[in-house]
Design a protein around this motif. Structure first.
Motif, PDB file in Angstrom:
ATOM      1  N   GLY A   1       0.722  -1.175  -0.111  1.00  0.00           N
ATOM      2  CA  GLY A   1      -0.093   0.064   0.112  1.00  0.00           C
ATOM      3  C   GLY A   1       0.768   1.244  -0.015  1.00  0.00           C
ATOM      4  N   GLN A   2       0.380   2.353  -0.639  1.00  0.00           N
ATOM      5  CA  GLN A   2       0.970   3.497  -0.718  1.00  0.00           C
ATOM      6  C   GLN A   2       0.184   4.672  -1.121  1.00  0.00           C
ATOM      7  N   VAL A   3       0.573   5.862  -1.070  1.00  0.00           N
ATOM      8  CA  VAL A   3      -0.188   7.220  -1.417  1.00  0.00           C
ATOM      9  C   VAL A   3      -0.228   6.877  -3.252  1.00  0.00           C
ATOM     10  N   PRO A   4      -1.596   6.967  -3.521  1.00  0.00           N
ATOM     11  CA  PRO A   4      -1.733   6.876  -4.978  1.00  0.00           C
ATOM     12  C   PRO A   4      -0.848   7.775  -5.806  1.00  0.00           C
ATOM     13  N   GLY A   5      -0.161   7.221  -6.945  1.00  0.00           N
ATOM     14  CA  GLY A   5       0.482   8.143  -7.885  1.00  0.00           C
ATOM     15  C   GLY A   5       2.130   7.862  -7.065  1.00  0.00           C
ATOM     16  N   THR A   6       2.559   7.136  -5.922  1.00  0.00           N
ATOM     17  CA  THR A   6       3.652   7.283  -5.549  1.00  0.00           C
ATOM     18  C   THR A   6       4.291   5.720  -5.989  1.00  0.00           C
ATOM     19  N   TRP A   7       5.379   5.573  -5.935  1.00  0.00           N
ATOM     20  CA  TRP A   7       5.934   4.013  -6.228  1.00  0.00           C
ATOM     21  C   TRP A   7       7.124   3.811  -5.435  1.00  0.00           C
ATOM     22  N   HIS A   8       7.115   2.637  -4.453  1.00  0.00           N
ATOM     23  CA  HIS A   8       8.254   2.224  -3.657  1.00  0.00           C
ATOM     24  C   HIS A   8       8.481   0.851  -3.951  1.00  0.00           C
ATOM     25  N   PHE A   9       9.841   0.466  -3.382  1.00  0.00           N
ATOM     26  CA  PHE A   9      10.042  -0.886  -2.899  1.00  0.00           C
ATOM     27  C   PHE A   9      10.422  -1.176  -1.765  1.00  0.00           C
ATOM     28  N   ARG A  10      10.304  -2.401  -1.013  1.00  0.00           N
ATOM     29  CA  ARG A  10      10.922  -2.844   0.091  1.00  0.00           C
ATOM     30  C   ARG A  10      11.958  -3.773  -0.181  1.00  0.00           C
ATOM     31  N   CYS A  11      13.110  -3.300   0.812  1.00  0.00           N
ATOM     32  CA  CYS A  11      14.371  -3.995   0.620  1.00  0.00           C
ATOM     33  C   CYS A  11      14.830  -4.203   1.946  1.00  0.00           C
ATOM     34  N   THR A  12      15.217  -5.581   2.242  1.00  0.00           N
ATOM     35  CA  THR A  12      15.570  -6.068   3.434  1.00  0.00           C
ATOM     36  C   THR A  12      17.115  -5.572   3.906  1.00  0.00           C
ATOM     37  N   ILE A  13      17.674  -5.270   5.184  1.00  0.00           N
ATOM     38  CA  ILE A  13      18.883  -5.029   5.117  1.00  0.00           C
ATOM     39  C   ILE A  13      19.636  -6.385   5.673  1.00  0.00           C
ATOM     40  N   LEU A  14      18.994  -7.557   5.253  1.00  0.00           N
ATOM     41  CA  LEU A  14      19.609  -8.876   5.944  1.00  0.00           C
ATOM     42  C   LEU A  14      20.550  -9.338   5.360  1.00  0.00           C
ATOM     43  N   PRO A  15      21.075  -9.338   3.971  1.00  0.00           N
ATOM     44  CA  PRO A  15      22.137 -10.152   3.301  1.00  0.00           C
ATOM     45  C   PRO A  15      23.534  -9.747   4.241  1.00  0.00           C
ATOM     46  N   GLN A  16      24.422 -10.631   4.315  1.00  0.00           N
ATOM     47  CA  GLN A  16      25.557 -10.207   4.967  1.00  0.00           C
ATOM     48  C   GLN A  16      26.373  -9.452   4.670  1.00  0.00           C
ATOM     49  N   GLU A  17      27.093  -8.548   5.458  1.00  0.00           N
ATOM     50  CA  GLU A  17      27.873  -7.554   4.962  1.00  0.00           C
ATOM     51  C   GLU A  17      28.622  -7.488   3.841  1.00  0.00           C
ATOM     52  N   ASP A  18      29.431  -8.639   3.690  1.00  0.00           N
ATOM     53  CA  ASP A  18      30.114  -8.939   2.584  1.00  0.00           C
ATOM     54  C   ASP A  18      29.417  -9.112   1.168  1.00  0.00           C
ATOM     55  N   LYS A  19      27.929  -9.036   1.426  1.00  0.00           N
ATOM     56  CA  LYS A  19      27.189  -9.073   0.102  1.00  0.00           C
ATOM     57  C   LYS A  19      26.565  -7.541  -0.073  1.00  0.00           C
ATOM     58  N   ILE A  20      26.844  -6.716   0.898  1.00  0.00           N
ATOM     59  CA  ILE A  20      26.128  -5.602   0.575  1.00  0.00           C
ATOM     60  C   ILE A  20      26.686  -4.652  -0.572  1.00  0.00           C
ATOM     61  N   PRO A  21      28.226  -4.661  -0.799  1.00  0.00           N
ATOM     62  CA  PRO A  21      28.636  -4.047  -1.695  1.00  0.00           C
ATOM     63  C   PRO A  21      28.285  -4.271  -3.118  1.00  0.00           C
ATOM     64  N   ALA A  22      28.099  -5.702  -3.356  1.00  0.00           N
ATOM     65  CA  ALA A  22      27.615  -6.292  -4.352  1.00  0.00           C
ATOM     66  C   ALA A  22      26.091  -5.912  -4.817  1.00  0.00           C
TER      67      ALA A  22
END
Length: 543
Positions: free
Chosen positions: A504-525
């Motif tokens: 759900g979001q305000v009509p006319g706006t666009w988003h995505f959800r991204c977790t912060i869970l990948p391990q730290e060595d994966k974050i740069p990729a």
């Protein structure tokens, strides 16, 4: 004495009966000038006890038509959606299989799942003390072995004995009381009291298989018709919209204010409540997710007080989703339970349900399915009905019950496991904080993307200002624009995120959800792939 017919006699008797029946049918068909049907002929051709099977009345060439179709199933099931495991994730699983069968078949070598709060699937290690206690409880015969002293910490062994003594028969494979094992509820109540500074009653606690069944139970209790409404935040965790739909109620949305860090404004609650009343909807409850999912905000104490007063004044049940209470990353914010807030205000006349889970926090034990709800402010006759609903499910799983008690009563100063427990907990939470900051900064550096600070929980919910050409391209393939973006992101990078339209979001706006869970060595990729993709996407669809 009873006389028994031999098998041979049975066969002879059956054979004569079949022959007589065959002659009668042949006589009838001759009179009607009609040959025996295929089914009659096959049935009567056998002269032994082992007869050919009788085919169905329909022709074998006719396609099988299942009695269960989309037209005959519950329409509420068709209507409900759960984006966290929706179309994008299905595509990701197919791509992963293709990579396994044919490495190099896509422009990436692995799928990076950033779609769901499932920490251990992405490499997070379980807390040692918790797993030691679970192992000992599930295999108590090793508690008396001398080798155990060298393999397990002394406090884990002691805790396992304490827990087993609370379980009838010391059997973790047996059913428990429908609310959960009494001794474990005592432990959880003590933990709640220590957290809040106000006592908790173990009889108010219902242990469940994670928080989700508890949410379903409350929706089933509160919703009696499509005119019963539940005030729910937008954006929201899709469990709530799906559960409201499945139980036949009305979702009454209230919008969080993105411009103020996803603030929850009382004026918005009042506005949506009045609008629902004008449509003939009776609003029964208010859902508050703190810390927020998918938005990651942590409510200020004053805001919580206003929410409690609003629910008390309007006669609403307060459904407090507090499963991320351990996940707070900013020093200026502190988690306070709504139970603590209401009691500190001296408010007793409010119906409050608090949800907790072992799946989130620093423990991330999603697969163990442990959690609870604490219910206060309900009359004895209603509590009896809640207990009846819990009884229908017999009980929650025992491993989850044990874990819930451990989460609310971890090792203490002086325990052998205390130092290692604190190191593991702090290591996980500090790493999550760093990952949240790295992804937040990367998202805010992208053209047309803005992302609020992740104050808590496990997610970021950035806004993407998509070009009109991209929106029209999405419409041409009958796809929601943010889902179009997420699908392209997956196909080109292997990164799995969830379209904001699923929350759900305000009509006319666009988003995505991204977790912060990948391990730290994966974050740069992730940052590199996302940055390169977004630049290509914006260049391709630039207005």
């Amino acid at each position: 004495m009873r006389k028994f017919v031999s098998d041979r006699g049975c066969r002879k008797l059956l054979h004569r009966s079949l022959q007589n029946l065959k002659q009668q049918l042949q006589h009838q068909n001759q009179q009607q000038q009609r040959p025996l049907s295929l089914s009659q002929s096959r049935f009567l051709s056998s002269t032994s006890f082992s007869m050919a099977p009788i085919p169905s009345s329909s022709s074998s060439s006719d396609p099988f038509v299942s009695p269960v179709t989309l037209d005959t199933i519950n329409p509420k099931v068709l209507k409900c959606e759960y984006a966290v495991r929706g179309e994008i994730v299905t595509l990701a699983q197919r791509l992963q299989q293709e990579l396994q069968v044919k490495p190099g078949s896509h422009p990436f070598d692995e799928i990076l799942y950033c779609n769901i709060g499932n920490p251990q699937s992405l490499g997070q290690q379980p807390i040692t003390f918790f797993r030691e206690v679970l192992a000992l409880c599930d295999h108590p015969s090793i508690l008396d072995k001398s080798e155990t002293q060298g393999l397990f910490s002394a406090d884990a062994i002691e805790r396992a004995w304490q827990i087993l003594d609370q379980i009838p028969g010391r059997a973790t494979g047996a059913y428990s009381h429908s609310q959960g094992i009494k001794g474990l509820r005592d432990t959880i109540a003590a933990g709640i009291g220590a957290r809040d500074g106000f006592p908790a009653d173990p009889n108010d606690i219902f242990l469940t298989d994670g928080a989700s069944p508890a949410v379903h139970m409350m929706m089933q209790l509160l919703i009696s018709s499509e005119k019963d409404g539940i005030l729910c935040p937008i954006p929201q965790y899709p469990l709530y919209s799906a559960s409201i739909t499945l139980h036949g109620g009305a979702l009454v949305p209230y919008y969080l204010d993105e411009a103020t860090g996803w603030g929850l404004e009382i004026s918005e609650l009042k506005k949506q409540l009045e609008a629902a009343k004008a449509q003939g909807i009776t609003v029964r409850a208010l859902v508050v997710i703190n810390p927020g999912n998918p938005t990651g905000q942590v409510l200020a104490e004053k805001n919580q007080r206003d929410i409690v007063e609003f629910c008390r004044k309007e006669g609403l049940v307060l459904l407090a989703d507090e499963v991320y209470q351990e996940n707070v990353y900013v020093p200026e914010k502190t988690f306070h339970s709504f139970k603590k807030i209401s009691r500190s205000m001296g408010v007793e006349d409010i119906s409050l349900v608090s949800f907790q889970s072992v799946s989130k926090g620093y423990h991330g034990e999603c697969g163990k399915r442990g959690g609870y709800m604490e219910i206060t402010g309900f009359s004895p006759d209603v509590r009896e009905q809640i207990y009846k609903m819990a009884s229908v499910n017999l009980c929650s799983n025992i491993s989850g019950q044990i874990l819930a008690s451990l989460v609310m009563s971890p090792p203490k100063v002086g325990d052998e496991s205390y130092d290692s427990y604190c190191a593991e907990k702090e290591g996980i939470l500090s790493s999550l904080k760093r990952r949240a900051k790295a992804l937040e900064d990367a998202l805010n550096n992208l053209e047309g993307v803005s992302c609020n600070k992740a104050e808590g929980a496990m997610y970021l919910f950035p806004r993407v200002d998509l070009p009109q050409k991209a929106i029209k391209a999405a419409e041409s393939v009958k796809t929601v624009p943010d889902a179009f973006y997420c699908r392209r992101l997956l196909n080109e990078t292997g990164i799995v995120v969830v379209p904001g339209s699923g929350f759900g979001q305000v009509p006319g706006t666009w988003h995505f959800r991204c977790t912060i869970l990948p391990q730290e060595d994966k974050i740069p990729a992730i940052v590199s792939r996302l940055t390169d993709f977004h630049k290509r996407f914006m260049d391709e669809f630039r207005d």
